[in-house]
Design a protein around this motif. Structure first.
Motif, short mmCIF file in Angstrom:
data_model
loop_
_atom_site.label_atom_id
_atom_site.label_comp_id
_atom_site.label_asym_id
_atom_site.label_seq_id
_atom_site.Cartn_x
_atom_site.Cartn_y
_atom_site.Cartn_z
N ALA B 165 0.84 -1.20 0.00
CA ALA B 165 0.00 0.00 0.00
C ALA B 165 0.87 1.24 0.00
O ALA B 165 0.66 2.18 -0.77
CB ALA B 165 -0.92 -0.01 1.22
N SER B 166 1.85 1.24 0.86
CA SER B 166 2.74 2.38 0.95
C SER B 166 3.51 2.56 -0.35
O SER B 166 3.66 3.67 -0.87
CB SER B 166 3.70 2.18 2.12
OG SER B 166 4.65 3.19 2.19
N TYR B 167 3.98 1.45 -0.87
CA TYR B 167 4.72 1.50 -2.13
C TYR B 167 3.89 2.14 -3.23
O TYR B 167 4.33 3.07 -3.90
CB TYR B 167 5.13 0.07 -2.52
CG TYR B 167 6.07 0.00 -3.70
CD1 TYR B 167 7.43 -0.19 -3.50
CD2 TYR B 167 5.60 0.11 -5.00
CE1 TYR B 167 8.30 -0.26 -4.58
CE2 TYR B 167 6.45 0.04 -6.09
CZ TYR B 167 7.82 -0.15 -5.87
OH TYR B 167 8.68 -0.22 -6.94
N SER B 168 2.68 1.65 -3.38
CA SER B 168 1.82 2.16 -4.44
C SER B 168 1.54 3.64 -4.27
O SER B 168 1.53 4.41 -5.24
CB SER B 168 0.49 1.39 -4.44
OG SER B 168 0.71 0.03 -4.62
N ALA B 169 1.28 4.03 -3.06
CA ALA B 169 0.97 5.43 -2.80
C ALA B 169 2.14 6.31 -3.21
O ALA B 169 1.98 7.29 -3.95
CB ALA B 169 0.64 5.62 -1.32
N THR B 192 3.23 -1.97 11.57
CA THR B 192 2.64 -1.22 10.46
C THR B 192 3.53 -0.06 10.06
O THR B 192 3.74 0.20 8.87
CB THR B 192 1.26 -0.66 10.85
OG1 THR B 192 1.39 0.04 12.10
CG2 THR B 192 0.25 -1.76 11.01
N ALA B 193 4.08 0.62 11.03
CA ALA B 193 4.93 1.77 10.75
C ALA B 193 6.21 1.31 10.06
O ALA B 193 6.66 1.90 9.08
CB ALA B 193 5.26 2.51 12.05
N TYR B 194 6.74 0.26 10.58
CA TYR B 194 7.95 -0.32 10.00
C TYR B 194 7.73 -0.64 8.53
O TYR B 194 8.51 -0.27 7.65
CB TYR B 194 8.34 -1.57 10.78
CG TYR B 194 9.48 -2.34 10.19
CD1 TYR B 194 10.78 -1.87 10.28
CD2 TYR B 194 9.25 -3.55 9.54
CE1 TYR B 194 11.84 -2.59 9.72
CE2 TYR B 194 10.29 -4.27 8.99
CZ TYR B 194 11.58 -3.79 9.08
OH TYR B 194 12.62 -4.49 8.53
N GLU B 195 6.63 -1.31 8.27
CA GLU B 195 6.37 -1.76 6.90
C GLU B 195 6.06 -0.60 5.95
O GLU B 195 6.46 -0.62 4.79
CB GLU B 195 5.20 -2.75 6.91
CG GLU B 195 5.54 -4.04 7.65
CD GLU B 195 4.41 -5.06 7.58
OE1 GLU B 195 4.70 -6.25 7.73
OE2 GLU B 195 3.25 -4.66 7.36
N ARG B 196 5.36 0.39 6.46
CA ARG B 196 5.03 1.51 5.57
C ARG B 196 6.30 2.28 5.21
O ARG B 196 6.41 2.83 4.13
CB ARG B 196 3.99 2.40 6.24
CG ARG B 196 2.61 1.75 6.24
CD ARG B 196 1.58 2.39 7.16
NE ARG B 196 0.54 1.40 7.47
CZ ARG B 196 -0.46 1.59 8.33
NH1 ARG B 196 -0.57 2.74 8.98
NH2 ARG B 196 -1.34 0.63 8.56
N THR B 197 7.22 2.28 6.13
CA THR B 197 8.50 2.93 5.83
C THR B 197 9.27 2.14 4.77
O THR B 197 9.84 2.70 3.84
CB THR B 197 9.35 3.02 7.11
OG1 THR B 197 8.57 3.60 8.15
CG2 THR B 197 10.57 3.91 6.87
N ILE B 198 9.25 0.84 4.94
CA ILE B 198 9.88 -0.04 3.94
C ILE B 198 9.35 0.25 2.55
O ILE B 198 10.11 0.41 1.59
CB ILE B 198 9.57 -1.53 4.26
CG1 ILE B 198 10.15 -1.94 5.59
CG2 ILE B 198 10.06 -2.42 3.12
CD1 ILE B 198 11.55 -2.41 5.51
N GLY B 199 8.03 0.32 2.46
CA GLY B 199 7.41 0.56 1.16
C GLY B 199 7.94 1.83 0.53
O GLY B 199 8.28 1.87 -0.66
#
Lengths: 330, 330
Positions: B165-169, B192-199
């Motif tokens: 999701a983060s990646y796409s955004a 969730t925060a960790y993963e969104r940062t990864i993206g």
DNA sequence: TTGTAGGCGTTATCAG
DNA sequence: CTGATAACGCCTACAA
């Protein structure tokens, strides 16, 4: 899962000795450490179900509120819980999502759960509803009404001084020269909304100003309704020069609407909101708000409940009105 | 408070017959109506404490969340409760106010209350914490982790596809020509925060863009931190041309800050927020948001829990990733 | 100080 | 179909 019986077996003592010690009674030092050891080793944990069945107490209070997602309620709950925890009580929280059916159902649920007391922020419940639910439950457990009262229902109640707060807020606007003030209130069935409307109307009367019904917008205390009603207020031919929004969520909606329209607060329009939670604290320039004594309300509701649960029914029913403050920029 | 014994006395039948009938067993028609009458007349209500003591089931699940005042959590909970109620389960909700001490304490509390299962949105709890609490409790009750996972802890888990999701955004912003994108994330200890940062970082890598640490602002998922970090982002010499705020509360803060600065979204700055709750729905012009599948998440967490409580441990542990949507204006 | 025994309100087994 | 009876785990007189 080990029981008190296992501890007895392990220590060679009797069940009652274990129980006594576990409940603060006196036992020989040697047994004391023996029991401690057994408890540790066996990982013994008291079974609250069994204890409650016997003692008829759960050390738990139920908290029932219209919605979990209201910042105002959440804040009050946090205070309540803190007070209760300090006194050895835990709490179980139920939201009914503004759904009258759920409101009753959840109340029953709490009773079924054998909570020792209940703090309720009522929404649609009538005195009859309450009576029937409470009667069926049989046992007379303490109930505190918080934030709102229920008509014709006698009960300990903790409220804010809605009429006065509203009166003062509106009066301050009038003093500043405003003659046409819009107000966004909640549904009149809810006592806070009813009272805040009263306060508004009373000022108009006292200052001999013409009351205009179209300046009074009735919402449902939700963000969305604040948004919409603020727009309605400004979409009239002759918009008010000031707006008073009477709860937190509707205030958020109203501010959003104002921002969208490019209307600056307070330069373009005078504005008074409600409750200093989150957003209100960081908005710049600060907005004028009526600040409800949330901490006091929560704390005294909890304290009264604790008192009742102790069996102290002196000066029943209690009806407390806590004073709101006006947080104003000069 | 009348008991089953009273009903037995009233009807002249035995306790066991009453119990049997009350639990759906077969009895003679005449006795049937007799019992119904007695129950009605005496206002008999089953004592759940006693029943649970005997059956070892409470028909109650515990829900533990970081805070009661988060719209995202509240919404998910509403969905969970609905699913549970339909299946004869009630739920008890506990918030721990982002307080690690309370997080453990409340977990213990739920266990003490003998809930039949638990849905947990963890915050600071480690695998060790969980293991120790669960071990002490003795009985192995089903636990579902929701929204976030706990490192090294094996357990049924229901998540959103945060990285994607983060990646796409972020990718969508880059596609539109943005090269310097600010992101406001939560604490990396939260998955969730960790993963969104990864993206976010991955996009930068994939598009061979220079990563700038000062464009990554780490908040705590609160409204206030969103407000402050957005300001920090814009207060630099060379502010980003787009900002991605990765949860709902921080988005509210960021929007507030933008409004205050007189910065229009999206004309002055490109913006992507998170979750379509309340505000996001009414803001105009609409803001671009990543929409998490809250309903799906809540529902499947509840369903998995129901399955486990039935004793069905097939394909354990389950790890579900539900897909977020991008809600974008063209 | 410690132990014995009874009961809190249900459910569940097993005869009748 | 119905009814004794024994648990569930704990507390609490009362007796020792």
């Amino acid at each position: 899962m080990s029981t008190i019986k296992d501890v007895a077996k392990y220590t060679g003592l009797s069940i009652s000795t274990i129980s006594k010690y576990l409940n603060g009674g006196n036992v020989l030092k040697e047994n004391r450490i023996l029991i401690d050891e057994a408890v540790e080793k066996l990982g013994y944990k008291v079974n609250h179900l069994a204890r409650s069945l016997k003692t008829n107490k759960t050390k738990t209070v139920g908290i029932l509120i219209p919605s979990l997602s209201s910042a105002f309620f959440s804040h009050i709950i946090a205070v309540i819980e803190e007070t209760l925890i300090q006194n050895g009580y835990d709490s179980v929280i139920c939201g009914f999502n503004f759904d009258p059916k759920l409101e009753i159902r959840k109340l029953r649920f709490l009773l079924d759960k054998n909570v020792d007391g209940i703090i309720l922020i009522p929404e649609r419940l009538s005195a009859d509803d309450l009576n029937s639910v409470l009667k069926v439950s049989g046992k007379q457990i303490p109930l505190i009404l918080l934030d709102r009262y229920v008509n014709d229902f006698e009960c300990d109640t903790v409220l804010a001084d809605n009429i006065n707060a509203s009166y003062s807020a509106v009066e301050s606007l009038i003093t500043k020269g405003h003659k046409r003030i819009g107000i966004i209130v909640g549904p009149p069935e809810i006592s806070t909304a009813y009272e805040r409307t009263i306060g508004y109307k009373r000022v108009y009367q006292d200052y001999s100003l013409p009351a205009e019904e179209q300046l009074i917008k009735v919402g449902d205390y939700s963000l969305e309704s604040g948004y919409q009603l603020f727009n309605e207020l400004l979409d009239t031919e002759d918009p008010p020069s000031a707006v008073f929004v009477t709860n937190y969520d509707m205030m958020l909606g109203a501010i959003t609407a104002a921002n969208e329209r490019g209307i600056k607060i307070p330069s373009d329009i005078s504005f008074i909101g409600y409750d200093n939670i989150e957003l209100s604290l960081i908005i710049n320039p600060p907005i004028n708000i009526v600040v409800q004594p949330m901490d006091l309300m929560g704390e005294s509701a909890a304290k009264i409940l604790l008192k009742r649960m102790k069996g102290d029914y002196s000066s029943y029913p209690l009806m407390l009105r806590h004073k709101s403050r006006l947080l104003f920029e000069k």
